[in-house]
Scaffold this motif. Structure first.
Motif, mmCIF file in Angstrom:
data_model
loop_
_atom_site.group_PDB
_atom_site.id
_atom_site.type_symbol
_atom_site.label_atom_id
_atom_site.label_comp_id
_atom_site.label_asym_id
_atom_site.label_seq_id
_atom_site.Cartn_x
_atom_site.Cartn_y
_atom_site.Cartn_z
ATOM 1 N N GLU A 1 2.004 -1.217 -4.833
ATOM 2 C CA GLU A 1 0.642 -0.322 -4.552
ATOM 3 C C GLU A 1 -0.295 -0.973 -5.815
ATOM 4 O O GLU A 1 0.104 -1.442 -6.924
ATOM 5 N N ALA A 2 -1.571 -1.057 -5.683
ATOM 6 C CA ALA A 2 -2.396 -1.839 -6.452
ATOM 7 C C ALA A 2 -2.769 -0.753 -7.656
ATOM 8 O O ALA A 2 -3.060 -1.122 -8.665
ATOM 9 N N GLY B 1 0.811 -1.320 -0.173
ATOM 10 C CA GLY B 1 -0.131 0.170 0.012
ATOM 11 C C GLY B 1 0.818 1.202 0.120
ATOM 12 O O GLY B 1 1.713 1.250 0.944
ATOM 13 N N ASP C 1 -2.270 -1.275 3.772
ATOM 14 C CA ASP C 1 -3.220 -1.508 2.686
ATOM 15 C C ASP C 1 -4.692 -1.345 3.067
ATOM 16 O O ASP C 1 -5.728 -1.640 2.385
ATOM 17 N N ILE D 1 -1.184 -7.627 -4.234
ATOM 18 C CA ILE D 1 -0.832 -8.831 -3.341
ATOM 19 C C ILE D 1 -2.136 -9.472 -3.395
ATOM 20 O O ILE D 1 -3.372 -9.239 -2.890
ATOM 21 N N ASP E 1 -5.265 2.394 8.510
ATOM 22 C CA ASP E 1 -6.262 2.360 8.496
ATOM 23 C C ASP E 1 -6.488 0.711 8.509
ATOM 24 O O ASP E 1 -7.340 0.132 8.921
ATOM 25 N N GLY F 1 -11.293 14.493 12.612
ATOM 26 C CA GLY F 1 -10.356 14.452 11.694
ATOM 27 C C GLY F 1 -8.931 13.814 12.314
ATOM 28 O O GLY F 1 -7.952 14.317 12.035
ATOM 29 N N GLN F 2 -9.008 12.614 12.849
ATOM 30 C CA GLN F 2 -7.723 11.907 13.385
ATOM 31 C C GLN F 2 -7.237 10.882 12.609
ATOM 32 O O GLN F 2 -6.063 10.427 12.682
ATOM 33 N N GLY F 3 -8.078 10.255 11.694
ATOM 34 C CA GLY F 3 -7.566 8.824 11.220
ATOM 35 C C GLY F 3 -6.264 8.624 10.600
ATOM 36 O O GLY F 3 -5.366 7.971 11.191
ATOM 37 N N VAL F 4 -6.073 9.690 9.562
ATOM 38 C CA VAL F 4 -4.721 9.554 8.912
ATOM 39 C C VAL F 4 -3.532 10.093 10.050
ATOM 40 O O VAL F 4 -2.503 9.552 9.763
ATOM 41 N N ASN F 5 -3.958 10.983 10.654
ATOM 42 C CA ASN F 5 -3.037 11.357 11.728
ATOM 43 C C ASN F 5 -2.439 10.611 12.491
ATOM 44 O O ASN F 5 -1.205 10.346 13.013
ATOM 45 N N ALA G 1 -7.774 16.808 7.524
ATOM 46 C CA ALA G 1 -7.295 18.125 8.389
ATOM 47 C C ALA G 1 -6.141 17.269 8.986
ATOM 48 O O ALA G 1 -6.059 16.239 9.415
ATOM 49 N N ARG H 1 -11.554 14.258 -1.577
ATOM 50 C CA ARG H 1 -11.046 13.542 -0.446
ATOM 51 C C ARG H 1 -9.997 14.781 0.247
ATOM 52 O O ARG H 1 -8.869 14.804 -0.504
ATOM 53 N N VAL I 1 -0.298 6.790 4.296
ATOM 54 C CA VAL I 1 0.537 6.150 5.305
ATOM 55 C C VAL I 1 1.570 5.313 4.800
ATOM 56 O O VAL I 1 2.865 5.328 5.495
HETATM 57 C C1 FAD Z 1 -15.102 11.023 4.888
HETATM 58 C C2 FAD Z 1 -13.844 10.980 5.587
HETATM 59 C C3 FAD Z 1 -13.019 12.116 6.200
HETATM 60 C C4 FAD Z 1 -11.954 12.089 6.518
HETATM 61 N N1 FAD Z 1 -11.062 13.062 6.998
HETATM 62 C C5 FAD Z 1 -10.264 12.868 7.606
HETATM 63 C C6 FAD Z 1 -9.395 13.925 8.058
HETATM 64 O O1 FAD Z 1 -9.903 15.021 8.298
HETATM 65 N N2 FAD Z 1 -8.225 13.854 8.886
HETATM 66 C C7 FAD Z 1 -7.928 12.618 9.145
HETATM 67 O O2 FAD Z 1 -6.702 12.505 9.842
HETATM 68 N N3 FAD Z 1 -8.467 11.577 8.609
HETATM 69 C C8 FAD Z 1 -9.456 11.547 7.857
HETATM 70 N N4 FAD Z 1 -10.069 10.536 7.456
HETATM 71 C C9 FAD Z 1 -9.713 9.243 7.334
HETATM 72 C C10 FAD Z 1 -8.483 9.042 6.205
HETATM 73 O O3 FAD Z 1 -9.007 9.345 5.083
HETATM 74 C C11 FAD Z 1 -7.832 7.437 6.247
HETATM 75 O O4 FAD Z 1 -7.285 7.467 7.867
HETATM 76 C C12 FAD Z 1 -6.581 7.522 5.447
HETATM 77 O O5 FAD Z 1 -7.232 7.445 4.266
HETATM 78 C C13 FAD Z 1 -6.047 5.958 5.652
HETATM 79 O O6 FAD Z 1 -4.830 6.025 4.741
HETATM 80 P P1 FAD Z 1 -4.091 4.605 4.341
HETATM 81 O O7 FAD Z 1 -2.972 4.943 3.806
HETATM 82 O O8 FAD Z 1 -3.848 3.946 5.986
HETATM 83 O O9 FAD Z 1 -5.001 3.725 3.957
HETATM 84 P P2 FAD Z 1 -5.657 3.956 2.453
HETATM 85 O O10 FAD Z 1 -5.889 5.321 1.731
HETATM 86 O O11 FAD Z 1 -6.753 2.996 2.311
HETATM 87 O O12 FAD Z 1 -4.663 3.500 1.574
HETATM 88 C C14 FAD Z 1 -4.398 2.023 1.188
HETATM 89 C C15 FAD Z 1 -3.389 1.810 0.082
HETATM 90 O O13 FAD Z 1 -3.379 0.330 -0.196
HETATM 91 C C16 FAD Z 1 -3.581 -0.042 -1.415
HETATM 92 N N5 FAD Z 1 -3.916 -1.525 -1.399
HETATM 93 C C17 FAD Z 1 -5.232 -2.190 -0.751
HETATM 94 N N6 FAD Z 1 -4.977 -3.100 -1.011
HETATM 95 C C18 FAD Z 1 -3.899 -3.581 -1.458
HETATM 96 C C19 FAD Z 1 -3.348 -5.036 -2.122
HETATM 97 N N7 FAD Z 1 -3.940 -6.031 -1.964
HETATM 98 N N8 FAD Z 1 -2.179 -5.032 -2.762
HETATM 99 C C20 FAD Z 1 -1.539 -3.630 -3.002
HETATM 100 N N9 FAD Z 1 -2.011 -2.411 -2.772
HETATM 101 C C21 FAD Z 1 -3.147 -2.522 -2.040
HETATM 102 C C22 FAD Z 1 -4.680 0.775 -1.989
HETATM 103 O O14 FAD Z 1 -4.766 0.952 -3.371
HETATM 104 C C23 FAD Z 1 -4.143 2.227 -1.375
HETATM 105 O O15 FAD Z 1 -3.659 3.012 -2.029
HETATM 106 C C24 FAD Z 1 -11.246 10.665 6.791
HETATM 107 C C25 FAD Z 1 -12.244 9.667 6.520
HETATM 108 C C26 FAD Z 1 -13.285 9.555 5.670
HETATM 109 C C27 FAD Z 1 -14.155 8.451 5.337
#
Ligand code: FAD
Length: 405
Positions: free
Chosen positions: A34-35, A11, A165, A136, A289, A299-303, A53, A50, A15
């Motif tokens: 990355e897929a 992924g 991922d 994967i 995630d 707005g904490q998820g990605v932080n 914060a 998308r 993150v």
């Molecule tokens: C409406 C909404 C608003 C939000 N607002 C905020 C905010 O203001 N502040 C904040 O901190 N958070 C916010 N969040 C949360 C935030 O969007 C997530 O926490 C963040 O996107 C997670 O990032 P990540 O990199 O962990 O996962 P993802 O963004 O899901 O990235 C995962 C990656 O892995 C890849 N992948 C998946 N499976 C495979 C596989 N089998 N093989 C290869 N690659 C794969 C995908 O293509 C993707 O690129 C919000 C969420 C929502 C739904």
């Protein structure tokens, strides 16, 4: 097996890309799988649906990784104040960065901007290889490594696999790690809207019985909205024509920023809370995630995900410096202990807020309105709340410790 790496990150979302940069320039050989092909171009002046914060702690991480300047060039929107109020009473709270002596409370940044700046930075490192598009499918244990199989039947060997991922993490499923949580019976409707009055570089949030409605300020004067509401209502909002949607939105927001004068396309995301029971398994670790999904109300998820990445990279780089096997359970357990408790605390607090503000019960309405009024009194408690929201409190990884600008 065609290739072998020390660390395979699955992924390259926000993150995973951040973690790769954190390991950039080290002695680790790292592959990032990355897929989906990441977006590298978009029309000038367009705003993605998308946005996130971003806290001061995450900004500090981007600065430490030399990715912040690029994000600024691609576009970030600082906000200096925040207004939160309850639709069913007169409780309200107002945060101002000046009261804690900081230049801003945070920034609203499009997710594609964060990902692009991090991926560009990642490409500068010789020890990191991006394998994309590649998905994967399975991960199998072998004597001295794990074997990561791709959809095209290619196979990659790794001493350690990190699942970045996302919520439906394949790495987590393959490791047999269970999750706890529940669906929120809410969807978040997102859109970019124009308002008659300026947003004043302020983040706004109104708590309604069906869920919170947030207006996040964008640099072109528009706002990005996140309207969490019952799934049926969310579907109705998506089906409305633009004019009717703007009217419904203006009314729900008590016309705080005047009438809504225009809207872009809309989308909705189902909301759920999900927490992995373990963040690690033999030769595996989860970040972002993949490990935890929370309600977006604060707005904490990605932080939290960036803090996971910073903590894991610190533990792995320390192991390298001490000549310890970085994939051992002892090393990985330090990461899990560090982040799981902190994340659980934030998740429980967000879940508690969601329930408190969603309850129609009179005692709870009184409690939350009184609570908001008390918390709004200028005091060290309020300053602590602001610092918490900015991500400046707690046991922060080295990369996230705020050194200011
Ligand atoms: C409406 C909404 C608003 C939000 N607002 C905020 C905010 O203001 N502040 C904040 O901190 N958070 C916010 N969040 C949360 C935030 O969007 C997530 O926490 C963040 O996107 C997670 O990032 P990540 O990199 O962990 O996962 P993802 O963004 O899901 O990235 C995962 C990656 O892995 C890849 N992948 C998946 N499976 C495979 C596989 N089998 N093989 C290869 N690659 C794969 C995908 O293509 C993707 O690129 C919000 C969420 C929502 C739904």
């Amino acid at each position: 097996m065609s290739r072998h790496y020390d660390i395979v990150i699955v992924g390259a979302g926000m993150v995973g890309a951040a973690l790769a940069c954190m390991l950039g320039g080290s002695r680790y050989r790292v592959a990032v799988i990355e897929a989906q092909r990441p977006k590298t171009r978009w029309p000038r002046d367009s705003v993605d649906l998308r946005v996130s914060a971003i806290s001061a702690a995450s900004q500090q991480i981007f600065m430490a990784l030399d990715a912040w300047e690029r994000m600024v060039a691609l576009g970030v929107s600082p906000y200096y104040e925040m207004h939160v109020w309850d639709a069913t009473g007169n409780g309200a709270i107002h945060f101002d960065c000046a009261s804690v002596g900081e230049p801003w409370l945070g920034h609203i940044i499009e997710n594609r901007v964060i990902q692009r700046a991090l991926l560009e930075r990642m490409k500068a490192f010789d020890n990191i290889e991006l394998i994309c598009p590649a998905r994967i499918t399975t991960i199998e244990d072998e004597a001295e490594q794990v074997c990561v199989r791709l959809e095209d039947e290619d196979a990659i060997g790794a001493a350690l696999v990190v699942g970045a991922d996302g919520g439906n993490s394949r790495v987590r499923q393959q490791a047999g790690i269970a999750t706890r949580g529940w669906a929120y019976e809410q969807k978040a409707v997102v859109a970019t809207v124009a308002t008659r009055k300026p947003h004043q570089e302020t983040a706004w949030q109104r708590f309604m019985p069906d869920g919170p409605l947030a207006f996040l300020p964008l640099r072109d004067g528009r706002s990005s909205i996140v309207w969490s509401t019952a799934p049926g209502h969310a579907d109705e909002l998506l089906a409305l024509d633009d004019q009717a949607f703007c009217r419904a939105l203006g009314e729900a927001f008590e016309y705080r920023l005047g009438e809504i004068s225009g809207t872009g396309p809309r989308a909705a995301f189902p909301l759920r809370l999900r927490h992995s029971t373990r963040y690690i398994a033999p030769r595996r670790a989860l970040v972002g995630d993949a490990a935890h999904m929370i309600h977006p109300l604060a707005g904490q998820g990605v932080n939290l995900g960036f803090l996971d990445a910073a903590a894991l990279s610190e533990v792995l780089l320390d192991a390298l410096a001490q000549d310890r096997p970085f994939y051992s359970q002892g090393v990985l357990r330090r990461y899990e202990r560090w982040r799981k408790g902190d994340n659980l605390l934030t998740m429980s607090a967000m879940d508690g807020f969601k329930r408190l503000f969603g309850s129609p019960s009179l005692p709870l309405r009184l409690l939350r309105n009184t609570g908001l009024r008390l918390a709004n009194i200028e005091s060290p408690v309020k300053q602590g709340l602001i610092r918490q929201a900015m991500g400046l409190k707690g046991d922060l990884p080295r990369l996230a410790r705020w050194t200011g600008i």
